[in-house]
Design a protein around this motif. Structure first.
Motif, short mmCIF file in Angstrom:
data_model
loop_
_atom_site.label_atom_id
_atom_site.label_comp_id
_atom_site.label_asym_id
_atom_site.label_seq_id
_atom_site.Cartn_x
_atom_site.Cartn_y
_atom_site.Cartn_z
N CYS A 79 -2.12 20.99 -2.50
CA CYS A 79 -1.99 20.26 -3.76
C CYS A 79 -2.16 18.77 -3.49
N LEU A 80 -3.14 18.13 -4.11
CA LEU A 80 -3.40 16.71 -3.93
C LEU A 80 -3.52 16.06 -5.30
N PRO A 81 -2.39 15.71 -5.93
CA PRO A 81 -2.44 15.13 -7.27
C PRO A 81 -2.98 13.71 -7.24
N TYR A 82 -3.42 13.25 -8.40
CA TYR A 82 -3.98 11.90 -8.52
C TYR A 82 -2.83 10.89 -8.61
N LEU A 83 -2.70 10.07 -7.58
CA LEU A 83 -1.71 8.99 -7.55
C LEU A 83 -2.42 7.73 -7.09
N PRO A 84 -2.71 6.79 -7.99
CA PRO A 84 -3.48 5.60 -7.62
C PRO A 84 -2.76 4.73 -6.59
N ALA A 85 -3.53 4.13 -5.71
CA ALA A 85 -2.98 3.21 -4.71
C ALA A 85 -2.56 1.91 -5.39
N THR A 86 -1.47 1.33 -4.91
CA THR A 86 -1.02 0.04 -5.45
C THR A 86 -1.86 -1.08 -4.82
N GLU A 87 -1.84 -2.24 -5.48
CA GLU A 87 -2.58 -3.39 -4.95
C GLU A 87 -2.06 -3.78 -3.58
N ASN A 88 -0.75 -3.72 -3.39
CA ASN A 88 -0.17 -4.08 -2.10
C ASN A 88 -0.61 -3.11 -1.01
N THR A 89 -0.66 -1.82 -1.34
CA THR A 89 -1.12 -0.82 -0.37
C THR A 89 -2.55 -1.10 0.07
N ILE A 90 -3.39 -1.42 -0.90
CA ILE A 90 -4.80 -1.72 -0.59
C ILE A 90 -4.90 -2.95 0.30
N LYS A 91 -4.10 -3.97 -0.01
CA LYS A 91 -4.10 -5.19 0.81
C LYS A 91 -3.69 -4.88 2.25
N LEU A 92 -2.62 -4.11 2.42
CA LEU A 92 -2.16 -3.75 3.76
C LEU A 92 -3.17 -2.87 4.49
N LEU A 93 -3.79 -1.98 3.73
CA LEU A 93 -4.77 -1.05 4.29
C LEU A 93 -5.91 -1.82 4.96
N PHE A 94 -6.42 -2.83 4.25
CA PHE A 94 -7.55 -3.57 4.81
C PHE A 94 -7.13 -4.61 5.84
N SER A 95 -5.85 -4.98 5.85
CA SER A 95 -5.38 -5.83 6.94
C SER A 95 -5.37 -5.01 8.24
N GLU A 96 -5.09 -3.70 8.12
CA GLU A 96 -5.14 -2.81 9.28
C GLU A 96 -6.57 -2.56 9.75
N LEU A 97 -7.50 -2.60 8.82
CA LEU A 97 -8.92 -2.35 9.17
C LEU A 97 -9.69 -3.64 9.43
N LYS A 98 -8.98 -4.73 9.59
CA LYS A 98 -9.65 -6.02 9.84
C LYS A 98 -10.51 -5.92 11.09
N GLY A 99 -11.76 -6.30 10.95
CA GLY A 99 -12.69 -6.25 12.07
C GLY A 99 -13.46 -4.94 12.16
N SER A 125 -0.40 2.26 15.00
CA SER A 125 0.52 1.34 14.34
C SER A 125 0.99 1.98 13.05
N MET A 126 2.09 1.43 12.51
CA MET A 126 2.67 1.96 11.28
C MET A 126 3.25 0.80 10.49
N ILE A 127 2.98 0.79 9.19
CA ILE A 127 3.48 -0.26 8.31
C ILE A 127 4.32 0.36 7.21
N GLU A 128 5.53 -0.15 7.06
CA GLU A 128 6.39 0.29 5.96
C GLU A 128 5.98 -0.46 4.69
N ASP A 129 5.80 0.29 3.61
CA ASP A 129 5.45 -0.32 2.32
C ASP A 129 6.20 0.44 1.22
N GLY A 130 7.53 0.38 1.29
CA GLY A 130 8.32 1.11 0.29
C GLY A 130 8.06 2.60 0.37
N HIS A 131 7.60 3.16 -0.74
CA HIS A 131 7.30 4.59 -0.80
C HIS A 131 5.89 4.91 -0.33
N ASN A 132 5.15 3.88 0.12
CA ASN A 132 3.75 4.07 0.52
C ASN A 132 3.49 3.56 1.94
#
Length: 199
Positions: free
Chosen positions: A50-70, A182-189
């Motif tokens: 089961c993979l329901p639709y749950l949109p990513a938050t703006e903060n999650t997206i920001k953190l996501l691409f900080s991890e993919l920097k470079g 690495s692992m980043i805490e972002d509340g529930h995400n």
């Protein structure tokens, strides 16, 4: 009694019958339309994973691409929803693809990317992630459900090439298959980063 007077009640009865018929057709049409629209949103519940639709938050997206920097090379978002992560990736310079089973979300994502001016760097497909070859991608983003992570970990290990970056959001990959970089805490995400070994 005139002919006109006699036929008037018959005309009223025929008109009422036609109205009922059209109301019935309209009702059936509304039900069918609702099922056609809602089906893709509700059908994940009926699948093994089961993979329901749950949109990513703006903060999650920001953190996501900080991890993919470079990181560069083609990127894929598994279960791309409304396309926001793929569009953000295109704005970061990636050639980015999204796969999604919900056809309405695929169509909406394409429109959203067009309006955002990123359509030349994005592609959205209606596809099953379990049937999608992941080997062409250097960066993979996963917004998965807990029940699917073990099977997905094995698929990613088999199909990804050396030095592929993987970001798993909300739930980690199987620790018996992948070592966390690495692992980043972002509340529930929370986010976990992994890299395919070059062995």
């Amino acid at each position: 009694m005139s002919v006109t007077a006699e036929t008037a009640p018959q005309s009223d009865a025929a008109a009422r019958k036609r109205r009922k018929l059209w109301l019935g057709v309209g009702f059936v049409g509304c039900i069918a339309g609702s099922i056609a629209f809602a089906g893709p949103f509700l059908s994940p519940v009926l699948r093994k994973h089961c993979l329901p639709y749950l949109p990513a938050t703006e903060n999650t997206i920001k953190l996501l691409f900080s991890e993919l920097k470079g990181a560069r090379g083609p990127l894929i978002d598994l279960g791309s929803g409304d396309g926001r992560v793929v569009i953000a990736a295109a704005k970061q310079g990636f050639i980015a693809h999204g796969i999604e089973l919900n056809i309405w979300l695929v169509l909406y994502s394409r429109l959203r990317s067009l309006l955002a001016g990123t359509s030349s760097r994005t592609k959205f497909y209606r596809a099953d992630l379990w049937k999608t070859d992941l080997s062409p991608y250097n960066s993979i983003i996963v917004f998965g459900g807990e029940s699917m992570m073990s099977d997905l970990s094995v698929k990613l290990k088999k199909e990804t090439v050396a030095n592929t970056d993987i970001i798993s959001c909300r739930f980690p990959l199987d620790s018996n298959v992948w070592d966390t970089c690495s692992m980043i805490e972002d509340g529930h995400n929370p986010l976990w980063r992994y890299k395919q070994s070059s062995d």
